[in-house]
Design a protein around this motif. Structure first.
Motif, PDB file in Angstrom:
ATOM      1  N   GLY A 119       0.798  -1.225   0.000  1.00 24.04           N
ATOM      2  CA  GLY A 119       0.000   0.000   0.000  1.00 24.04           C
ATOM      3  C   GLY A 119       0.830   1.274   0.000  1.00 24.04           C
ATOM      4  N   LYS A 120       2.051   1.180  -0.490  1.00 23.49           N
ATOM      5  CA  LYS A 120       2.954   2.330  -0.495  1.00 23.49           C
ATOM      6  C   LYS A 120       2.345   3.508  -1.271  1.00 23.49           C
ATOM      7  CE  LYS A 120       6.070  -0.294  -2.395  1.00 23.49           C
ATOM      8  NZ  LYS A 120       5.450  -1.627  -2.355  1.00 23.49           N
ATOM      9  N   GLY A 121       1.898   3.223  -2.477  1.00 16.73           N
ATOM     10  CA  GLY A 121       1.346   4.291  -3.324  1.00 16.73           C
ATOM     11  C   GLY A 121       0.132   4.947  -2.712  1.00 16.73           C
ATOM     12  N   THR A 122      -0.714   4.173  -2.073  1.00 14.33           N
ATOM     13  CA  THR A 122      -1.924   4.716  -1.447  1.00 14.33           C
ATOM     14  C   THR A 122      -1.560   5.685  -0.333  1.00 14.33           C
ATOM     15  OG1 THR A 122      -3.143   2.704  -1.960  1.00 14.33           O
ATOM     16  CG2 THR A 122      -4.032   4.091  -0.212  1.00 14.33           C
ATOM     17  N   ILE A 123      -0.620   5.301   0.514  1.00 12.86           N
ATOM     18  CA  ILE A 123      -0.233   6.153   1.636  1.00 12.86           C
ATOM     19  C   ILE A 123       0.474   7.411   1.134  1.00 12.86           C
ATOM     20  CG2 ILE A 123       1.128   6.282   3.768  1.00 12.86           C
ATOM     21  CD1 ILE A 123      -1.459   4.477   3.841  1.00 12.86           C
ATOM     22  N   VAL A 124       1.313   7.276   0.116  1.00 10.64           N
ATOM     23  CA  VAL A 124       1.984   8.451  -0.448  1.00 10.64           C
ATOM     24  C   VAL A 124       0.946   9.427  -1.005  1.00 10.64           C
ATOM     25  CG1 VAL A 124       3.518   9.260  -2.296  1.00 10.64           C
ATOM     26  CG2 VAL A 124       4.191   7.313  -0.871  1.00 10.64           C
ATOM     27  N   LYS A 125      -0.043   8.932  -1.720  1.00 18.13           N
ATOM     28  CA  LYS A 125      -1.095   9.816  -2.256  1.00 18.13           C
ATOM     29  C   LYS A 125      -1.821  10.540  -1.130  1.00 18.13           C
ATOM     30  CE  LYS A 125      -1.931   7.243  -6.471  1.00 18.13           C
ATOM     31  NZ  LYS A 125      -2.667   6.133  -7.049  1.00 18.13           N
ATOM     32  N   GLU A 126      -2.097   9.829  -0.047  1.00 20.28           N
ATOM     33  CA  GLU A 126      -2.810  10.433   1.084  1.00 20.28           C
ATOM     34  C   GLU A 126      -1.984  11.530   1.749  1.00 20.28           C
ATOM     35  OE1 GLU A 126      -6.052  10.007   2.197  1.00 20.28           O
ATOM     36  OE2 GLU A 126      -6.146   8.989   0.253  1.00 20.28           O
ATOM     37  N   ILE A 127      -0.706  11.287   1.945  1.00 21.76           N
ATOM     38  CA  ILE A 127       0.125  12.301   2.622  1.00 21.76           C
ATOM     39  C   ILE A 127       0.312  13.523   1.741  1.00 21.76           C
ATOM     40  CG2 ILE A 127       2.450  11.506   2.030  1.00 21.76           C
ATOM     41  CD1 ILE A 127       2.154  12.038   5.527  1.00 21.76           C
ATOM     42  N   LEU A 128       0.365  13.320   0.422  1.00 23.07           N
ATOM     43  CA  LEU A 128       0.495  14.456  -0.491  1.00 23.07           C
ATOM     44  C   LEU A 128      -0.736  15.360  -0.440  1.00 23.07           C
ATOM     45  CD1 LEU A 128       2.142  12.718  -3.566  1.00 23.07           C
ATOM     46  CD2 LEU A 128       3.198  14.447  -2.090  1.00 23.07           C
ATOM     47  N   LYS A 129      -1.899  14.785  -0.156  1.00 20.37           N
ATOM     48  CA  LYS A 129      -3.131  15.577  -0.024  1.00 20.37           C
ATOM     49  C   LYS A 129      -3.094  16.464   1.221  1.00 20.37           C
ATOM     50  CE  LYS A 129      -6.158  12.005  -1.937  1.00 20.37           C
ATOM     51  NZ  LYS A 129      -7.249  11.077  -1.564  1.00 20.37           N
ATOM     52  N   LYS A 130      -2.373  16.016   2.237  1.00 19.83           N
ATOM     53  CA  LYS A 130      -2.385  16.692   3.531  1.00 19.83           C
ATOM     54  C   LYS A 130      -1.320  17.771   3.695  1.00 19.83           C
ATOM     55  CE  LYS A 130      -3.257  14.272   7.206  1.00 19.83           C
ATOM     56  NZ  LYS A 130      -3.171  13.320   8.309  1.00 19.83           N
ATOM     57  N   ARG A 131      -0.239  17.656   2.936  1.00 19.37           N
ATOM     58  CA  ARG A 131       0.909  18.528   3.194  1.00 19.37           C
ATOM     59  C   ARG A 131       1.419  19.163   1.913  1.00 19.37           C
ATOM     60  NH1 ARG A 131       3.804  16.525   8.247  1.00 19.37           N
ATOM     61  NH2 ARG A 131       5.414  17.980   7.576  1.00 19.37           N
ATOM     62  N   ASP A 132       1.736  20.463   1.992  1.00 15.09           N
ATOM     63  CA  ASP A 132       2.313  21.126   0.824  1.00 15.09           C
ATOM     64  C   ASP A 132       3.835  21.226   0.906  1.00 15.09           C
ATOM     65  OD1 ASP A 132       2.541  23.070   2.755  1.00 15.09           O
ATOM     66  OD2 ASP A 132       1.420  24.599   1.654  1.00 15.09           O
ATOM     67  N   ASP A 133       4.418  20.689   1.990  1.00 11.65           N
ATOM     68  CA  ASP A 133       5.875  20.676   2.108  1.00 11.65           C
ATOM     69  C   ASP A 133       6.465  19.342   1.654  1.00 11.65           C
ATOM     70  OD1 ASP A 133       4.822  19.276   4.299  1.00 11.65           O
ATOM     71  OD2 ASP A 133       6.449  19.887   5.645  1.00 11.65           O
ATOM     72  N   ILE A 134       5.652  18.522   1.005  1.00 10.75           N
ATOM     73  CA  ILE A 134       6.081  17.213   0.534  1.00 10.75           C
ATOM     74  C   ILE A 134       5.867  17.125  -0.973  1.00 10.75           C
ATOM     75  CG2 ILE A 134       5.691  14.719   0.697  1.00 10.75           C
ATOM     76  CD1 ILE A 134       4.667  15.176   3.537  1.00 10.75           C
ATOM     77  N   VAL A 135       6.868  16.610  -1.665  1.00  7.93           N
ATOM     78  CA  VAL A 135       6.766  16.393  -3.112  1.00  7.93           C
ATOM     79  C   VAL A 135       7.269  14.992  -3.419  1.00  7.93           C
ATOM     80  CG1 VAL A 135       7.027  18.828  -3.734  1.00  7.93           C
ATOM     81  CG2 VAL A 135       9.058  17.383  -3.577  1.00  7.93           C
ATOM     82  N   THR A 136       6.861  14.475  -4.548  1.00  2.97           N
ATOM     83  CA  THR A 136       7.426  13.214  -5.019  1.00  2.97           C
ATOM     84  C   THR A 136       8.312  13.526  -6.218  1.00  2.97           C
ATOM     85  OG1 THR A 136       5.514  12.785  -6.424  1.00  2.97           O
ATOM     86  CG2 THR A 136       5.519  11.762  -4.249  1.00  2.97           C
ATOM     87  N   SER A 137       9.343  12.755  -6.349  1.00  3.22           N
ATOM     88  CA  SER A 137      10.241  12.939  -7.475  1.00  3.22           C
ATOM     89  C   SER A 137       9.609  12.346  -8.729  1.00  3.22           C
ATOM     90  CB  SER A 137      11.571  12.249  -7.192  1.00  3.22           C
ATOM     91  OG  SER A 137      12.419  12.371  -8.297  1.00  3.22           O
ATOM     92  N   ILE A 138       9.836  13.008  -9.836  1.00  2.80           N
ATOM     93  CA  ILE A 138       9.385  12.492 -11.128  1.00  2.80           C
ATOM     94  C   ILE A 138      10.540  11.705 -11.728  1.00  2.80           C
ATOM     95  CG2 ILE A 138       8.562  13.097 -13.432  1.00  2.80           C
ATOM     96  CD1 ILE A 138       7.530  15.758 -12.146  1.00  2.80           C
ATOM     97  N   SER A 139      10.288  10.452 -12.046  1.00  7.77           N
ATOM     98  CA  SER A 139      11.332   9.578 -12.574  1.00  7.77           C
ATOM     99  C   SER A 139      11.652   9.879 -14.031  1.00  7.77           C
ATOM    100  CB  SER A 139      10.907   8.115 -12.462  1.00  7.77           C
ATOM    101  OG  SER A 139      10.794   7.741 -11.117  1.00  7.77           O
ATOM    102  N   VAL A 140      12.868   9.573 -14.388  1.00  8.59           N
ATOM    103  CA  VAL A 140      13.324   9.589 -15.774  1.00  8.59           C
ATOM    104  C   VAL A 140      13.175   8.159 -16.281  1.00  8.59           C
ATOM    105  CG1 VAL A 140      15.298   9.975 -17.286  1.00  8.59           C
ATOM    106  CG2 VAL A 140      15.015  11.372 -15.239  1.00  8.59           C
ATOM    107  N   THR A 141      12.716   7.975 -17.515  1.00  3.79           N
ATOM    108  CA  THR A 141      12.564   6.617 -18.042  1.00  3.79           C
ATOM    109  C   THR A 141      12.816   6.566 -19.537  1.00  3.79           C
ATOM    110  OG1 THR A 141      11.103   4.684 -18.169  1.00  3.79           O
ATOM    111  CG2 THR A 141      10.059   6.840 -18.441  1.00  3.79           C
ATOM    112  N   THR A 142      13.196   5.380 -19.980  1.00  6.38           N
ATOM    113  CA  THR A 142      13.326   5.118 -21.412  1.00  6.38           C
ATOM    114  C   THR A 142      12.061   4.466 -21.963  1.00  6.38           C
ATOM    115  OG1 THR A 142      14.363   2.968 -20.979  1.00  6.38           O
ATOM    116  CG2 THR A 142      15.838   4.855 -21.329  1.00  6.38           C
ATOM    117  N   ARG A 143      11.102   4.219 -21.087  1.00 10.61           N
ATOM    118  CA  ARG A 143       9.847   3.602 -21.520  1.00 10.61           C
ATOM    119  C   ARG A 143       9.123   4.539 -22.487  1.00 10.61           C
ATOM    120  NH1 ARG A 143       4.914   4.362 -20.224  1.00 10.61           N
ATOM    121  NH2 ARG A 143       4.989   5.161 -18.112  1.00 10.61           N
TER     122      ARG A 143
END
Length: 189
Positions: free
Chosen positions: A15-39
């Motif tokens: 449930g990592k993604g679910t919890i990360v989404k929830e914390i991002l809703k609550k706090r503006d001092d938290i960001v997630t990194s955008i990955s680089v991909t060859t996909r």
């Protein structure tokens, strides 16, 4: 005050993604990194929002010039975390969350001194299989592969600063927020 890098790992279906989404809703001092991909870029994806899409050559250059915090091959494509974004965000006082596998976390641990590592777990080991089966998104072979991989991933918990049991979304999110606040407080001193 500087922020910090928060690495979240754990077995499949924790449930990592679910919890990360929830914390991002609550706090503006938290960001997630955008990955680089060859996909390849899917129709509904936006470059610089969903991923930074790069050619193999561009990705190789990022590796050679040490511009990635970590990188790995996943399903035949390269994925990595851009170091410049992480450092810029931390210098702006942000907490940067990386939701990555244990291999990526190991690279971050080797290459970056200021990370906090959280290992997320379901309440019971058997919940991994139950959650995978309830998703109805993987074949039986894929489920068995993920279960075998989970055993390897679970053995890595000893390398983490915290573990977090994802029993209920609200309480797990609250506990993650407490960890973040504890770590921010340490940096104020």
């Amino acid at each position: 005050m500087k922020g910090f890098l928060l690495v979240i790992s754990g077995p499949t279906a924790a449930g990592k993604g679910t919890i990360v989404k929830e914390i991002l809703k609550k706090r503006d001092d938290i960001v997630t990194s955008i990955s680089v991909t060859t996909r390849y870029q899917r129709e509904n994806e936006v470059d610089g929002v969903d991923y930074f899409f790069k050619t193999q050559e561009e990705f190789d250059e990022l590796i050679e010039t040490n511009k990635l915090l970590e990188h790995a091959v996943v399903h035949g494509n390269l994925y990595g975390t851009p170091l410049a974004f992480v450092e810029k965000s931390i210098n702006e006082g942000k907490v940067v969350i990386l939701e990555i596998d244990v291999q990526g976390a190991s690279q971050v641990r080797e290459n970056y001194d200021n990370g906090v590592f959280v290992f997320m777990l379901p309440p019971k080991k058997s919940d991994i299989e139950t959650r995978l089966r309830h998703r109805n998104t993987e074949s039986e072979d894929m489920i068995q592969t993920r279960l075998r991989n989970a055993e390897v991933e679970l053995a890595q918990i000893r390398y983490y600063d915290y573990y977090l049991i994802n029993d209920y979304i609200d309480s797990a999110t609250e506990r993650l927020e407490e960890i973040i606040d504890e770590e921010l407080e340490k940096r104020r001193k």
